[in-house]
Scaffold this motif. Structure first.
Motif, PDB file in Angstrom:
ATOM      1  N   ALA A 181       0.820  -1.201   0.000  1.00  0.00           N
ATOM      2  CA  ALA A 181       0.000   0.000   0.000  1.00  0.00           C
ATOM      3  C   ALA A 181       0.862   1.262   0.000  1.00  0.00           C
ATOM      4  CB  ALA A 181      -0.920  -0.033   1.210  1.00  0.00           C
ATOM      5  N   VAL A 182       1.872   1.288   0.880  1.00  0.00           N
ATOM      6  CA  VAL A 182       2.800   2.406   0.949  1.00  0.00           C
ATOM      7  C   VAL A 182       4.194   1.825   0.746  1.00  0.00           C
ATOM      8  CG1 VAL A 182       3.680   4.324   2.328  1.00  0.00           C
ATOM      9  CG2 VAL A 182       1.301   3.568   2.618  1.00  0.00           C
ATOM     10  N   SER A 183       4.845   2.224  -0.324  1.00  0.00           N
ATOM     11  CA  SER A 183       6.153   1.638  -0.636  1.00  0.00           C
ATOM     12  C   SER A 183       7.217   2.718  -0.659  1.00  0.00           C
ATOM     13  CB  SER A 183       6.108   0.890  -1.969  1.00  0.00           C
ATOM     14  OG  SER A 183       5.702   1.762  -3.001  1.00  0.00           O
ATOM     15  N   GLN A 184       8.373   2.375  -0.117  1.00  0.00           N
ATOM     16  CA  GLN A 184       9.500   3.297  -0.043  1.00  0.00           C
ATOM     17  C   GLN A 184      10.708   2.670  -0.698  1.00  0.00           C
ATOM     18  OE1 GLN A 184       8.577   4.014   4.639  1.00  0.00           O
ATOM     19  NE2 GLN A 184      10.512   4.815   3.935  1.00  0.00           N
ATOM     20  N   THR A 185      11.508   3.507  -1.341  1.00  0.00           N
ATOM     21  CA  THR A 185      12.790   3.048  -1.881  1.00  0.00           C
ATOM     22  C   THR A 185      13.844   4.126  -1.698  1.00  0.00           C
ATOM     23  OG1 THR A 185      12.148   3.867  -4.074  1.00  0.00           O
ATOM     24  CG2 THR A 185      11.789   1.520  -3.632  1.00  0.00           C
ATOM     25  N   PRO A 186      15.081   3.750  -1.383  1.00  0.00           N
ATOM     26  CA  PRO A 186      15.522   2.381  -1.114  1.00  0.00           C
ATOM     27  C   PRO A 186      15.187   1.946   0.309  1.00  0.00           C
ATOM     28  CG  PRO A 186      17.350   3.881  -0.838  1.00  0.00           C
ATOM     29  CD  PRO A 186      16.181   4.730  -1.274  1.00  0.00           C
ATOM     30  N   LYS A 187      15.266   0.671   0.572  1.00  0.00           N
ATOM     31  CA  LYS A 187      15.042   0.168   1.925  1.00  0.00           C
ATOM     32  C   LYS A 187      16.280   0.392   2.790  1.00  0.00           C
ATOM     33  CE  LYS A 187      13.397  -3.895   4.445  1.00  0.00           C
ATOM     34  NZ  LYS A 187      12.238  -3.251   5.088  1.00  0.00           N
ATOM     35  N   TYR A 188      17.442   0.237   2.188  1.00  0.00           N
ATOM     36  CA  TYR A 188      18.701   0.462   2.897  1.00  0.00           C
ATOM     37  C   TYR A 188      19.565   1.402   2.070  1.00  0.00           C
ATOM     38  CZ  TYR A 188      17.268  -3.717   5.433  1.00  0.00           C
ATOM     39  OH  TYR A 188      16.561  -4.632   6.178  1.00  0.00           O
ATOM     40  N   LEU A 189      20.243   2.311   2.775  1.00  0.00           N
ATOM     41  CA  LEU A 189      21.102   3.270   2.097  1.00  0.00           C
ATOM     42  C   LEU A 189      22.274   3.595   3.007  1.00  0.00           C
ATOM     43  CD1 LEU A 189      21.564   5.199  -0.279  1.00  0.00           C
ATOM     44  CD2 LEU A 189      20.003   6.811   0.820  1.00  0.00           C
ATOM     45  N   VAL A 190      23.474   3.322   2.511  1.00  0.00           N
ATOM     46  CA  VAL A 190      24.695   3.685   3.235  1.00  0.00           C
ATOM     47  C   VAL A 190      25.425   4.692   2.365  1.00  0.00           C
ATOM     48  CG1 VAL A 190      26.838   2.885   4.263  1.00  0.00           C
ATOM     49  CG2 VAL A 190      24.816   1.391   4.280  1.00  0.00           C
ATOM     50  N   THR A 191      25.780   5.833   2.939  1.00  0.00           N
ATOM     51  CA  THR A 191      26.373   6.893   2.138  1.00  0.00           C
ATOM     52  C   THR A 191      27.357   7.696   2.971  1.00  0.00           C
ATOM     53  OG1 THR A 191      25.850   8.724   0.638  1.00  0.00           O
ATOM     54  CG2 THR A 191      24.574   8.579   2.672  1.00  0.00           C
ATOM     55  N   GLN A 192      28.193   8.434   2.314  1.00  0.00           N
ATOM     56  CA  GLN A 192      29.206   9.199   3.028  1.00  0.00           C
ATOM     57  C   GLN A 192      28.692  10.575   3.404  1.00  0.00           C
ATOM     58  OE1 GLN A 192      32.679   9.042   0.400  1.00  0.00           O
ATOM     59  NE2 GLN A 192      33.569   7.521   1.779  1.00  0.00           N
ATOM     60  N   MET A 193      29.267  11.106   4.462  1.00  0.00           N
ATOM     61  CA  MET A 193      28.968  12.484   4.893  1.00  0.00           C
ATOM     62  C   MET A 193      29.163  13.429   3.724  1.00  0.00           C
ATOM     63  SD  MET A 193      30.368  13.406   8.684  1.00  0.00           S
ATOM     64  CE  MET A 193      32.045  13.313   8.139  1.00  0.00           C
ATOM     65  N   GLY A 194      28.276  14.405   3.633  1.00  0.00           N
ATOM     66  CA  GLY A 194      28.398  15.419   2.607  1.00  0.00           C
ATOM     67  C   GLY A 194      27.641  15.105   1.332  1.00  0.00           C
ATOM     68  N   ASN A 195      27.260  13.836   1.158  1.00  0.00           N
ATOM     69  CA  ASN A 195      26.507  13.473  -0.052  1.00  0.00           C
ATOM     70  C   ASN A 195      25.070  13.978   0.021  1.00  0.00           C
ATOM     71  OD1 ASN A 195      28.681  12.208  -1.158  1.00  0.00           O
ATOM     72  ND2 ASN A 195      27.994  10.126  -0.754  1.00  0.00           N
ATOM     73  N   ASP A 196      24.432  13.986  -1.158  1.00  0.00           N
ATOM     74  CA  ASP A 196      23.002  14.296  -1.267  1.00  0.00           C
ATOM     75  C   ASP A 196      22.275  13.008  -1.677  1.00  0.00           C
ATOM     76  OD1 ASP A 196      23.721  17.373  -3.098  1.00  0.00           O
ATOM     77  OD2 ASP A 196      23.895  16.897  -0.954  1.00  0.00           O
ATOM     78  N   LYS A 197      21.170  12.721  -0.996  1.00  0.00           N
ATOM     79  CA  LYS A 197      20.430  11.496  -1.318  1.00  0.00           C
ATOM     80  C   LYS A 197      18.925  11.755  -1.256  1.00  0.00           C
ATOM     81  CE  LYS A 197      23.818   8.654  -1.941  1.00  0.00           C
ATOM     82  NZ  LYS A 197      24.073   8.073  -3.279  1.00  0.00           N
ATOM     83  N   SER A 198      18.200  10.882  -1.943  1.00  0.00           N
ATOM     84  CA  SER A 198      16.730  10.975  -1.933  1.00  0.00           C
ATOM     85  C   SER A 198      16.115   9.644  -1.552  1.00  0.00           C
ATOM     86  CB  SER A 198      16.214  11.360  -3.324  1.00  0.00           C
ATOM     87  OG  SER A 198      16.582  12.677  -3.652  1.00  0.00           O
ATOM     88  N   ILE A 199      14.978   9.731  -0.871  1.00  0.00           N
ATOM     89  CA  ILE A 199      14.163   8.558  -0.568  1.00  0.00           C
ATOM     90  C   ILE A 199      12.794   8.806  -1.200  1.00  0.00           C
ATOM     91  CG2 ILE A 199      13.229   7.042   1.212  1.00  0.00           C
ATOM     92  CD1 ILE A 199      15.225   8.318   3.175  1.00  0.00           C
TER      93      ILE A 199
END
Lengths: 115, 108
Positions: A3-21
């Motif tokens: 019903a409600v889906s999110q991606t990604p389920k897991y995210l490992v990233t470095q400080m300073g990066n930009d990311k979206s969920i």
């Protein structure tokens, strides 16, 4: 169908990066939310949109920017990630904002780890 | 804003035991939900219960809105009941305000 889906389920990233969920709901709801669950398991509202309009914007650093292209989607973009942003982010949806007597449904969460 | 307090914070049970979890809230509400967060982190809706009593299998919930509390009963507990149980009430802007949860561990 989820019903409600999110991606990604897991995210490992470095400080300073930009990311979206990303978050999508197929329930036909008009209100969507982002919640953050910290390391102590405390769940707190970050943002809420109703029909693509921002209605709740809690005290959250402006590095966090939600975007709702339509009422079925609510994405969360985070700039310049910091170690303290590591948490589980939950998307949710419901029919109607306000003190409406409707159930809020949650996605499965996105585990963000900043290293 | 509305305050939501849950007790106890931690609970350890032997399989087969019964338990009662409590949720107190500081203001009148017309929406209250109970959730189970399983060990994999999923938030599962248990009950939408702004007032009255509901039952679902071994679980039941009662909300006494006039006295500002809700109770979640777990009977004949199983190891799969382990996890964190959250109570949440709807704030004036529509978002859910969560308690800090009760962490339940059911031992075989």
């Amino acid at each position: 169908d989820t019903a409600v889906s999110q991606t990604p389920k897991y995210l490992v990233t470095q400080m300073g990066n930009d990311k979206s969920i990303k978050c999508e709901q197929n329930l036909g709801h008009d209100t969507m939310y982002w919640y953050k669950q910290d390391s102590k398991k405390f769940l707190k509202i970050m943002f809420s949109y109703n029909n693509k309009e921002l209605i709740i914007n809690e005290t959250v650093p402006n590095r966090f920017s939600p975007k709702s292209p339509d009422k079925a989607h609510l994405n969360l973009h985070i700039n310049s990630l910091e170690l303290g942003d590591s948490a589980v982010y939950f998307c949710a949806s419901s029919q109607g904002p306000g003190s409406s007597g409707n159930t809020i449904y949650f996605g499965e969460g996105s585990w963000l780890t900043v290293v | 804003g509305i305050q939501v307090e849950q007790s106890p914070p931690d609970l350890i049970l032997q399989e087969g035991a019964n338990s009662t979890l409590r949720c107190n809230f500081s203001d009148s509400v017309n929406n209250l939900q109970w959730f189970h967060q399983n060990p994999w982190g999923q938030l599962i809706n248990l009950f939408y219960i702004p007032s009255g009593t509901k039952q679902n299998g071994r679980l039941s919930a009662t909300t006494v809105a006039t006295e500002r509390y809700s109770l979640l009963y777990i009977s004949s507990s199983q190891t799969t009941d382990s996890g964190v149980y959250f109570c949440a009430v709807r704030g004036s802007q529509g978002n859910l305000i969560f308690g800090k949860g009760t962490k339940l561990s059911v031992k075989p």
